[in-house]
Design an enzyme around this catalytic site. Structure first.
Site, PDB file in Angstrom:
ATOM      1  N   LYS A   1       0.855  -1.189   0.000  1.00  0.00           N
ATOM      2  CA  LYS A   1       0.000   0.000   0.000  1.00  0.00           C
ATOM      3  C   LYS A   1       0.889   1.236   0.000  1.00  0.00           C
ATOM      4  O   LYS A   1       1.682   1.453   0.924  1.00  0.00           O
ATOM      5  CB  LYS A   1      -0.920   0.007   1.219  1.00  0.00           C
ATOM      6  CG  LYS A   1      -1.860   1.206   1.267  1.00  0.00           C
ATOM      7  CD  LYS A   1      -2.774   1.137   2.485  1.00  0.00           C
ATOM      8  CE  LYS A   1      -3.714   2.312   2.545  1.00  0.00           C
ATOM      9  NZ  LYS A   1      -4.596   2.255   3.745  1.00  0.00           N
TER      10      LYS A   1
ATOM     11  N   ARG B   1     -10.920   9.679   1.575  1.00  0.00           N
ATOM     12  CA  ARG B   1     -10.873  10.325   2.884  1.00  0.00           C
ATOM     13  C   ARG B   1     -12.068  11.244   3.087  1.00  0.00           C
ATOM     14  O   ARG B   1     -12.555  11.391   4.214  1.00  0.00           O
ATOM     15  CB  ARG B   1      -9.541  11.068   3.050  1.00  0.00           C
ATOM     16  CG  ARG B   1      -8.361  10.094   3.178  1.00  0.00           C
ATOM     17  CD  ARG B   1      -7.006  10.765   3.199  1.00  0.00           C
ATOM     18  NE  ARG B   1      -5.940   9.749   3.263  1.00  0.00           N
ATOM     19  CZ  ARG B   1      -4.696   9.949   2.923  1.00  0.00           C
ATOM     20  NH1 ARG B   1      -4.314  11.156   2.496  1.00  0.00           N
ATOM     21  NH2 ARG B   1      -3.795   8.980   3.007  1.00  0.00           N
TER      22      ARG B   1
ATOM     23  N   LYS C   1       1.263   9.929   5.978  1.00  0.00           N
ATOM     24  CA  LYS C   1       1.390   8.510   6.331  1.00  0.00           C
ATOM     25  C   LYS C   1       2.652   7.882   5.743  1.00  0.00           C
ATOM     26  O   LYS C   1       2.725   6.668   5.562  1.00  0.00           O
ATOM     27  CB  LYS C   1       0.137   7.757   5.873  1.00  0.00           C
ATOM     28  CG  LYS C   1      -1.146   8.307   6.486  1.00  0.00           C
ATOM     29  CD  LYS C   1      -2.366   7.419   6.207  1.00  0.00           C
ATOM     30  CE  LYS C   1      -3.592   7.962   6.896  1.00  0.00           C
ATOM     31  NZ  LYS C   1      -4.759   7.056   6.787  1.00  0.00           N
TER      32      LYS C   1
ATOM     33  N   LYS D   1      -2.137  -1.476  -3.736  1.00  0.00           N
ATOM     34  CA  LYS D   1      -2.987  -0.283  -3.678  1.00  0.00           C
ATOM     35  C   LYS D   1      -2.111   0.950  -3.758  1.00  0.00           C
ATOM     36  O   LYS D   1      -1.139   1.042  -3.013  1.00  0.00           O
ATOM     37  CB  LYS D   1      -3.786  -0.291  -2.364  1.00  0.00           C
ATOM     38  CG  LYS D   1      -4.742   0.880  -2.202  1.00  0.00           C
ATOM     39  CD  LYS D   1      -5.463   0.810  -0.858  1.00  0.00           C
ATOM     40  CE  LYS D   1      -6.416   1.990  -0.702  1.00  0.00           C
ATOM     41  NZ  LYS D   1      -7.075   1.998   0.617  1.00  0.00           N
TER      42      LYS D   1
ATOM     43  N   SER E   1     -10.220   5.531  -4.933  1.00  0.00           N
ATOM     44  CA  SER E   1     -11.189   6.607  -5.119  1.00  0.00           C
ATOM     45  C   SER E   1     -10.749   7.641  -6.145  1.00  0.00           C
ATOM     46  O   SER E   1     -11.555   8.117  -6.949  1.00  0.00           O
ATOM     47  CB  SER E   1     -11.455   7.288  -3.785  1.00  0.00           C
ATOM     48  OG  SER E   1     -10.252   7.813  -3.230  1.00  0.00           O
TER      49      SER E   1
ATOM     50  N   TYR F   1     -15.272   0.623  -7.154  1.00  0.00           N
ATOM     51  CA  TYR F   1     -16.573   1.269  -6.957  1.00  0.00           C
ATOM     52  C   TYR F   1     -17.465   1.087  -8.181  1.00  0.00           C
ATOM     53  O   TYR F   1     -18.665   1.336  -8.112  1.00  0.00           O
ATOM     54  CB  TYR F   1     -16.368   2.750  -6.648  1.00  0.00           C
ATOM     55  CG  TYR F   1     -15.481   2.970  -5.448  1.00  0.00           C
ATOM     56  CD1 TYR F   1     -15.976   2.828  -4.163  1.00  0.00           C
ATOM     57  CD2 TYR F   1     -14.118   3.276  -5.605  1.00  0.00           C
ATOM     58  CE1 TYR F   1     -15.151   2.999  -3.052  1.00  0.00           C
ATOM     59  CE2 TYR F   1     -13.289   3.439  -4.504  1.00  0.00           C
ATOM     60  CZ  TYR F   1     -13.813   3.300  -3.232  1.00  0.00           C
ATOM     61  OH  TYR F   1     -13.000   3.455  -2.134  1.00  0.00           O
TER      62      TYR F   1
END
Length: 332
Positions: A202, A212, A225, A256, A282, A321
């Site tokens: 990731k 988010r 992060k 990812k 997303s 999605y």
């Protein structure tokens, strides 16, 4: 493999493209509903379907509406649904205790899905960020994201989800040693058949912004992060992480984001031959939707082409999605 091709005109490579029937016969990769995992967002309340502005076509659903979505997914032949909570800010704390509350949003949603759509596999997210007042995937002390203490909390979260009926645990936290700890906890807790689909590679990516927004974490995150998610410049490191997670007990692994990291998907699959998944995240989804809504691309064609690219790279499945829309098209 070295392809063997006769000289022209004995070989006319266009012969196998001459008609839909022949193109179908020689197609190397195909997309089916079995390749799809549908990520959905759950929020508190009842009878709520709330649009996510930065993700056109995506909504947050209350638990009752999540159950309805699972029935729809099962009818479409989508094999799995993945839950992400939009947690009430009042429940976000530094100790993240809501993460392992047996009656938190995700655990209530798991039970609701299993009551009405028992054939669909329920996947969960394991990380502290939806419950952390600091917006991070782990505990934060003096600006440092603590590893070992976070892993202990993630095991508690994992067991609560397994008790609720989760079929697949999805650790997205990127802490060291969490897969071994979760696998041990599941075994000792009697959840031997619960799978772990680890977010092994990731990346610290700019493609996560709309997600988010969807989980209400955009304003909560303090800093970044990069101390636990991967550097986008690295690929060998991804293989080390995947190998470690497999050795610790992961059943499946994930890369990812997706489209920008197809080389990683390919390297993972060819190196390990293990069930390999990618998350069409997303930002990737939003870019396709925005371009389609502006008339710049054929949205349906690009959607299907982007998903097929994951299969061509070696992926066994995709979190997307687009899952319901894709399933409707594939089902005719």
């Amino acid at each position: 493999m070295k392809p063997t091709v006769a000289p022209f005109p004995a070989a006319r490579l266009r012969r196998t493209r001459v008609s839909p029937a022949i193109r179908g016969l020689v197609r190397e990769n195909t997309l089916t509903t079995d390749d799809l995992i549908w990520p959905v967002f759950v929020r508190d309340g009842e009878g709520i379907v709330e649009p996510v502005v930065s993700m056109p076509g995506v909504v947050r659903r209350s638990v009752d509406k999540i159950a309805e979505a699972a029935v729809e997914a099962q009818a479409l032949g989508i094999p799995a649904i993945c839950l992400f909570p939009y947690t009430d800010p009042a429940l976000k704390t530094e100790d993240c205790a809501e993460a392992w509350n047996p009656d938190n949003l995700c655990n209530r949603a798991i039970r609701a899905i299993k009551a009405v759509a028992p054939e669909i596999a329920v996947m969960t997210d394991v990380a502290l960020d939806p419950y952390n007042i600091n917006g991070h995937d782990g505990f934060v002390v003096d600006g440092e994201i603590l590893n070992d203490e976070t892993v202990e909390a993630l095991v508690k979260m994992t067991l609560a989800q397994a008790e609720a009926g989760a079929d697949i645990i999805g650790p997205s936290d990127m802490m060291d040693g969490r897969i071994a700890a979760m696998r041990s906890g599941l075994e000792q807790g009697g959840h031997r058949n619960v799978s772990i689909l680890s977010y092994s590679a990731k990346y610290a990516s700019g493609f996560y912004g709309p997600f988010r927004d969807a989980v209400g974490a955009s304003g909560a995150l303090k800093g970044d992060k990069k101390t636990y998610q991967m550097d986008p410049g690295n690929s060998d490191e991804a293989l080390r992480l995947v190998e470690r997670d497999l050795q610790e007990g992961a059943d499946m692994v994930m890369v990812k984001p997706g489209i920008a990291y197809l080389d990683i998907c390919h390297r993972v699959k060819t190196t390990f031959g293990t069930p390999t998944f990618a998350y069409q995240v997303s930002g990737e989804y939003a870019m396709i939707q925005a371009a389609a809504q502006n008339g710049w691309i054929n949205g349906e064609q690009v959607m299907l082409e982007s998903l097929l690219a994951f299969k061509r790279a070696g992926c066994d499945g995709i979190l997307t999605y687009f899952a319901p829309e894709t399933a409707r098209i594939l089902n005719g």
